[in-house]
Design a protein around this motif. Sequence first.
Motif, PDB file in Angstrom:
ATOM      1  N   ALA A 114       0.828  -1.215   0.000  1.00  0.00           N
ATOM      2  CA  ALA A 114       0.000   0.000   0.000  1.00  0.00           C
ATOM      3  C   ALA A 114       0.865   1.269   0.000  1.00  0.00           C
ATOM      4  N   GLN A 115       2.053   1.213   0.575  1.00  0.00           N
ATOM      5  CA  GLN A 115       2.895   2.421   0.656  1.00  0.00           C
ATOM      6  C   GLN A 115       3.667   2.680  -0.633  1.00  0.00           C
ATOM      7  N   GLY A 116       4.008   1.622  -1.369  1.00  0.00           N
ATOM      8  CA  GLY A 116       4.645   1.751  -2.675  1.00  0.00           C
ATOM      9  C   GLY A 116       5.927   2.561  -2.648  1.00  0.00           C
ATOM     10  N   ALA A 117       6.074   3.480  -3.602  1.00  0.00           N
ATOM     11  CA  ALA A 117       7.318   4.241  -3.771  1.00  0.00           C
ATOM     12  C   ALA A 117       7.632   5.095  -2.551  1.00  0.00           C
ATOM     13  N   ALA A 118       6.603   5.530  -1.825  1.00  0.00           N
ATOM     14  CA  ALA A 118       6.821   6.427  -0.682  1.00  0.00           C
ATOM     15  C   ALA A 118       7.680   5.773   0.407  1.00  0.00           C
ATOM     16  N   ALA A 119       7.701   4.433   0.445  1.00  0.00           N
ATOM     17  CA  ALA A 119       8.415   3.735   1.528  1.00  0.00           C
ATOM     18  C   ALA A 119       9.838   3.338   1.152  1.00  0.00           C
ATOM     19  N   GLN A 120      10.179   3.436  -0.133  1.00  0.00           N
ATOM     20  CA  GLN A 120      11.482   2.902  -0.574  1.00  0.00           C
ATOM     21  C   GLN A 120      12.636   3.547   0.194  1.00  0.00           C
ATOM     22  N   GLY A 121      13.541   2.718   0.703  1.00  0.00           N
ATOM     23  CA  GLY A 121      14.737   3.206   1.398  1.00  0.00           C
ATOM     24  C   GLY A 121      14.551   3.457   2.882  1.00  0.00           C
ATOM     25  N   LEU A 122      13.328   3.381   3.397  1.00  0.00           N
ATOM     26  CA  LEU A 122      13.133   3.645   4.844  1.00  0.00           C
ATOM     27  C   LEU A 122      13.840   2.582   5.686  1.00  0.00           C
ATOM     28  N   GLU A 123      14.440   3.039   6.781  1.00  0.00           N
ATOM     29  CA  GLU A 123      15.163   2.115   7.673  1.00  0.00           C
ATOM     30  C   GLU A 123      14.450   2.024   9.022  1.00  0.00           C
ATOM     31  N   THR A 124      14.293   0.814   9.481  1.00  0.00           N
ATOM     32  CA  THR A 124      13.579   0.572  10.749  1.00  0.00           C
ATOM     33  C   THR A 124      14.275  -0.544  11.533  1.00  0.00           C
ATOM     34  N   THR A 125      13.901  -0.651  12.818  1.00  0.00           N
ATOM     35  CA  THR A 125      14.418  -1.763  13.647  1.00  0.00           C
ATOM     36  C   THR A 125      13.251  -2.629  14.109  1.00  0.00           C
ATOM     37  N   LEU A 126      13.464  -3.946  14.048  1.00  0.00           N
ATOM     38  CA  LEU A 126      12.419  -4.883  14.497  1.00  0.00           C
ATOM     39  C   LEU A 126      13.032  -6.262  14.739  1.00  0.00           C
ATOM     40  N   HIS A 127      12.254  -7.122  15.406  1.00  0.00           N
ATOM     41  CA  HIS A 127      12.739  -8.472  15.731  1.00  0.00           C
ATOM     42  C   HIS A 127      12.424  -9.460  14.609  1.00  0.00           C
ATOM     43  N   TYR A 128      12.028  -8.958  13.445  1.00  0.00           N
ATOM     44  CA  TYR A 128      11.824  -9.817  12.272  1.00  0.00           C
ATOM     45  C   TYR A 128      12.214  -8.997  11.050  1.00  0.00           C
ATOM     46  N   ALA A 129      12.543  -9.690   9.961  1.00  0.00           N
ATOM     47  CA  ALA A 129      12.942  -8.992   8.735  1.00  0.00           C
ATOM     48  C   ALA A 129      12.777  -9.941   7.567  1.00  0.00           C
ATOM     49  N   ASP A 130      12.759  -9.391   6.368  1.00  0.00           N
ATOM     50  CA  ASP A 130      12.801 -10.222   5.158  1.00  0.00           C
ATOM     51  C   ASP A 130      14.259 -10.555   4.857  1.00  0.00           C
ATOM     52  N   GLY A 131      14.458 -11.755   4.306  1.00  0.00           N
ATOM     53  CA  GLY A 131      15.809 -12.134   3.885  1.00  0.00           C
ATOM     54  C   GLY A 131      16.669 -12.721   4.983  1.00  0.00           C
ATOM     55  N   LEU A 132      16.067 -13.174   6.081  1.00  0.00           N
ATOM     56  CA  LEU A 132      16.855 -13.872   7.110  1.00  0.00           C
ATOM     57  C   LEU A 132      17.271 -15.205   6.501  1.00  0.00           C
ATOM     58  N   GLN A 133      18.523 -15.536   6.674  1.00  0.00           N
ATOM     59  CA  GLN A 133      18.994 -16.769   6.020  1.00  0.00           C
ATOM     60  C   GLN A 133      18.860 -17.949   6.960  1.00  0.00           C
ATOM     61  N   ASN A 134      17.673 -18.190   7.477  1.00  0.00           N
ATOM     62  CA  ASN A 134      17.576 -19.399   8.306  1.00  0.00           C
ATOM     63  C   ASN A 134      16.489 -20.311   7.749  1.00  0.00           C
ATOM     64  N   PRO A 135      16.767 -21.620   7.706  1.00  0.00           N
ATOM     65  CA  PRO A 135      15.852 -22.581   7.081  1.00  0.00           C
ATOM     66  C   PRO A 135      14.480 -22.607   7.749  1.00  0.00           C
ATOM     67  N   ARG A 136      14.449 -22.323   9.073  1.00  0.00           N
ATOM     68  CA  ARG A 136      13.173 -22.316   9.795  1.00  0.00           C
ATOM     69  C   ARG A 136      12.250 -21.240   9.198  1.00  0.00           C
ATOM     70  N   ASP A 137      12.842 -20.067   8.947  1.00  0.00           N
ATOM     71  CA  ASP A 137      12.074 -18.960   8.379  1.00  0.00           C
ATOM     72  C   ASP A 137      11.644 -19.282   6.946  1.00  0.00           C
ATOM     73  N   GLN A 138      12.553 -19.882   6.211  1.00  0.00           N
ATOM     74  CA  GLN A 138      12.221 -20.185   4.805  1.00  0.00           C
ATOM     75  C   GLN A 138      11.048 -21.164   4.725  1.00  0.00           C
ATOM     76  N   ARG A 139      11.051 -22.164   5.585  1.00  0.00           N
ATOM     77  CA  ARG A 139       9.930 -23.126   5.621  1.00  0.00           C
ATOM     78  C   ARG A 139       8.632 -22.426   6.001  1.00  0.00           C
ATOM     79  N   PHE A 140       8.730 -21.572   7.030  1.00  0.00           N
ATOM     80  CA  PHE A 140       7.551 -20.843   7.514  1.00  0.00           C
ATOM     81  C   PHE A 140       6.959 -19.977   6.401  1.00  0.00           C
TER      82      PHE A 140
END
Length: 399
Positions: free
Chosen positions: A273-299
């Motif tokens: 929904a945010q589209g181009a307006a969100a590109q490049g924003l930096e945030t902190t959280l206990h989850y992220a895209d691109g974690l290299q763990n097999p548990r996450d990939q299966r999930f």
Amino acid sequence: MHRIISRGLALACVAAVSLAVATGAAAQSGAQQGAANAKIKVGFMLPYTGTYAALGNAIENGFRMYVDEQGGRLGGREVQYFKVDDESDPAKAPENATKLIKRDQVDVVIGTVHSGVQMGIVKVAKENNTLLIIPNAGADEATGPLCGPNIFRSSFSNWQPGYAMGQVVANRGMKRVVTLTWKYAAGEQSVRGFKEAFEAKGGKVVKELNLPFPNVEFQALITEIASIKPDAVFVFFAGGGAVKFVKDWAAAGLKDRIPLYASGFLTDGTLEAQGAAAQGLETTLHYADGLQNPRDQRFRLAYAKAFKLQPDVYAVQGYDAAQMLAAGAAAVNGDMSRKNDVYKAIAAARIDSPRGVFTLSRAHNPVQDFYLRKVQGNENKVSGIAVKALADPARGCRL
Ligand code: BEZ
């Protein structure tokens, strides 16, 4: 005559007693069997309408997915669901929580998203000694002064992601920061966490701005920020309000002029929904895209297949709330009446989460890594770990 009657009576009495004993035994073994077969009753108290509706749905999806992966059973018992829409309305929280606990007699409440509503649920859960697993709301009190043996969280305290971002912004040499948030516990406590870390490293929060939840009239506040010209801005918004804020910020032309930082709720589950307006924003959280763990990939694969959606942090928190319940149920072979044993087992559990393995602090809040993420396309791509194994200070918790 007297003897004959007596003997007849005695025989009748023996027969009656035998029947009663037999019936009682049958009833008792039926009851035992009933208890042995009793379902585990799960009560979802989540927002299914309003600005946080998508968050509530993602939590329920994640929870059900884990239970389905276990064949629909935890601790050997079938799981039965009850639900209440809490509407993110703190005034209705005690009544809604009471409905689940007293009317539906649930074994566990899974709720909720909004910190203000959470306070009402915690109170009712404590009064009734009912197991509560909080699948989002960060209200610091729940794992602080109001902590309890039956109160657990699969998510975060509001202090945690704010504190992690305070360190990142200070380490980048920013000195003057303005904060902006909805005026309720989640926003105020996130800002407090940010300020604690940022000012400890020499920064200064020069202005704290806010607006009532769930208002989205950001324009006047954005104009005020532009006039202050800070080094950076830190915000807390989530759900539908986060979508509107990010779009308004970009439309006001501030995206490339003032660095915007936030806890990751600003961009989680909102990027399409945010589209181009969100590109490049930096945030902190206990989850992220691109974690290299097999548990996450299966999930992620399983979630996309089941719901035709990419999972977000809320889905992970729902999934992990079910894992926590599973740890408790397994320890008592599904007999949820053994409350203290259930609590002990959850407190000691090591949760194999898609976010990475976590354990619980003495106040029952996850001790977990906080990732630094950057928006690329429709992903909050992990770019590093902002703070490793961050534990909430659990101020005021006596457990
Ligand atoms: C809260 O109210 O605690 C909250 C709501 C949405 C996202 C994060 C926290």
